[in-house]
Design a protein around this motif. Sequence first.
Motif, short mmCIF file in Angstrom:
data_model
loop_
_atom_site.label_atom_id
_atom_site.label_comp_id
_atom_site.label_asym_id
_atom_site.label_seq_id
_atom_site.Cartn_x
_atom_site.Cartn_y
_atom_site.Cartn_z
N GLU A 160 0.83 -1.21 0.00
CA GLU A 160 0.00 0.00 0.00
C GLU A 160 0.87 1.26 0.00
O GLU A 160 0.57 2.22 -0.71
CB GLU A 160 -0.93 -0.02 1.21
N LEU A 161 1.95 1.24 0.80
CA LEU A 161 2.85 2.39 0.83
C LEU A 161 3.56 2.56 -0.51
O LEU A 161 3.73 3.69 -1.00
CB LEU A 161 3.89 2.22 1.96
N ILE B 153 11.07 10.20 -3.47
CA ILE B 153 9.86 9.40 -3.27
C ILE B 153 9.96 8.07 -4.02
O ILE B 153 9.50 7.04 -3.52
CB ILE B 153 8.61 10.19 -3.71
N ALA B 154 10.58 8.10 -5.20
CA ALA B 154 10.76 6.86 -5.96
C ALA B 154 11.64 5.88 -5.19
O ALA B 154 11.41 4.66 -5.22
CB ALA B 154 11.39 7.16 -7.32
N GLU B 155 12.64 6.42 -4.49
CA GLU B 155 13.50 5.56 -3.66
C GLU B 155 12.69 4.94 -2.52
O GLU B 155 12.87 3.76 -2.17
CB GLU B 155 14.67 6.36 -3.10
N HIS C 72 9.91 0.20 -0.17
CA HIS C 72 8.73 -0.55 0.29
C HIS C 72 8.39 -1.70 -0.65
O HIS C 72 7.83 -2.72 -0.19
CB HIS C 72 7.54 0.40 0.45
N HIS C 73 8.74 -1.57 -1.92
CA HIS C 73 8.56 -2.69 -2.84
C HIS C 73 9.47 -3.86 -2.43
O HIS C 73 9.03 -5.02 -2.38
CB HIS C 73 8.89 -2.27 -4.26
N GLU D 265 10.19 -9.12 0.26
CA GLU D 265 10.85 -9.88 1.32
C GLU D 265 9.82 -10.52 2.26
O GLU D 265 9.95 -11.69 2.64
CB GLU D 265 11.79 -8.97 2.10
N PHE D 266 8.79 -9.75 2.63
CA PHE D 266 7.77 -10.29 3.54
C PHE D 266 6.94 -11.39 2.86
O PHE D 266 6.57 -12.37 3.51
CB PHE D 266 6.86 -9.17 4.06
N TYR D 267 6.68 -11.23 1.56
CA TYR D 267 5.97 -12.30 0.85
C TYR D 267 6.83 -13.55 0.77
O TYR D 267 6.32 -14.68 0.86
CB TYR D 267 5.57 -11.84 -0.55
N ARG D 268 8.15 -13.36 0.61
CA ARG D 268 9.06 -14.50 0.57
C ARG D 268 9.05 -15.22 1.93
O ARG D 268 8.98 -16.46 1.99
CB ARG D 268 10.48 -14.04 0.26
N LYS D 269 9.10 -14.45 3.01
CA LYS D 269 9.04 -15.05 4.35
C LYS D 269 7.70 -15.75 4.57
O LYS D 269 7.65 -16.82 5.20
CB LYS D 269 9.24 -13.96 5.41
N ALA D 270 6.62 -15.15 4.07
CA ALA D 270 5.30 -15.76 4.22
C ALA D 270 5.25 -17.10 3.49
O ALA D 270 4.69 -18.08 4.01
CB ALA D 270 4.22 -14.82 3.68
N ASP D 271 5.84 -17.15 2.30
CA ASP D 271 5.87 -18.41 1.55
C ASP D 271 6.65 -19.48 2.31
O ASP D 271 6.24 -20.64 2.37
CB ASP D 271 6.50 -18.20 0.17
N GLN D 272 7.79 -19.07 2.89
CA GLN D 272 8.60 -20.02 3.64
C GLN D 272 7.87 -20.56 4.87
O GLN D 272 7.86 -21.77 5.13
CB GLN D 272 9.92 -19.36 4.08
#
Length: 287
Positions: A56-57, A177-179, A184-185, A190-197
């Motif tokens: 979202e961010l 802002i792009a940085e 956040h991307h 990273e959080f989706y990767r951890k969630a998959d694990q």
Amino acid sequence: MLDELIEKRKKALSESEQHKNRRNELNAAASTHARERNKLNGQTREFVEEAQKNKELRDQYNNEVQALKEKRNELNAKANEYFEEIESFKKDHSAFQKSSSIKEIQRQIESMEFRQQTEVFSTDKERELIDKIKHMKAAIKEQEDELEQNKELKTKLQTARDLRKEASDIHDTVTNIAELAQKHHDLMVEFYRKADQSREAADAEHKSFVEAQEAADEEHQAFITCQKELRDYDKVISGLRNKKKKTKVTKEQREVRQEAERIFQLFKGGEKLTTDDILLLQRSKLL
């Protein structure tokens, strides 16, 4: 036969205890796997929530970047209009005809600045690019200083410069802002990767839980079967013992009766009886 049944009962009792102990061990293992599965599922939810927050961010910052880029492009377009008027003036005056187009130089500067922001350079190459941008900006400044000798052009130049400055400031904001959007991307990924694990680990724990639970159920059924066998053995053994006990009692009674009849014959023959002999005759109802 009784001894054989007793041995079989001991074996059935031992098997029953083994199945019960194994069942309890498997149930304990199943509970452990269930707790770990639930813990991992909780972690998965937390990771997905964090990933969603960062998504979202990221989207928010990307929207801001898009809006700022549109504003920056509008300002550059307005500045270009003034620079085009200045270029038209230069074409009509021979003293400026050999000068490079300020608009073209500015376009080249913007292209190089974009490359600097989006491409990876070695330290020397990046320094060379920065120096080139610096020299080109100096060339624009030199032309503008010359053009400012004309009052009308000076006003247009100042307006164009102000527009460029505002567009440049917005561009810097866009970069920052792009940085943030990229940051956040990366966090989202990273959080989706951890969630998959953690989800995979939870699935593995759930599989182990099901296997342990099914094995525990099998051991419980085997335990129940052994318990039924024990009850059956107890009935048969108890029946045999009662039968043996009755047989023993009957034999003893028969022996007592025979002894009593022998003493009774002695009594009838005039033999003197002892007190025990008399009691035995009375018990046998021969007196």
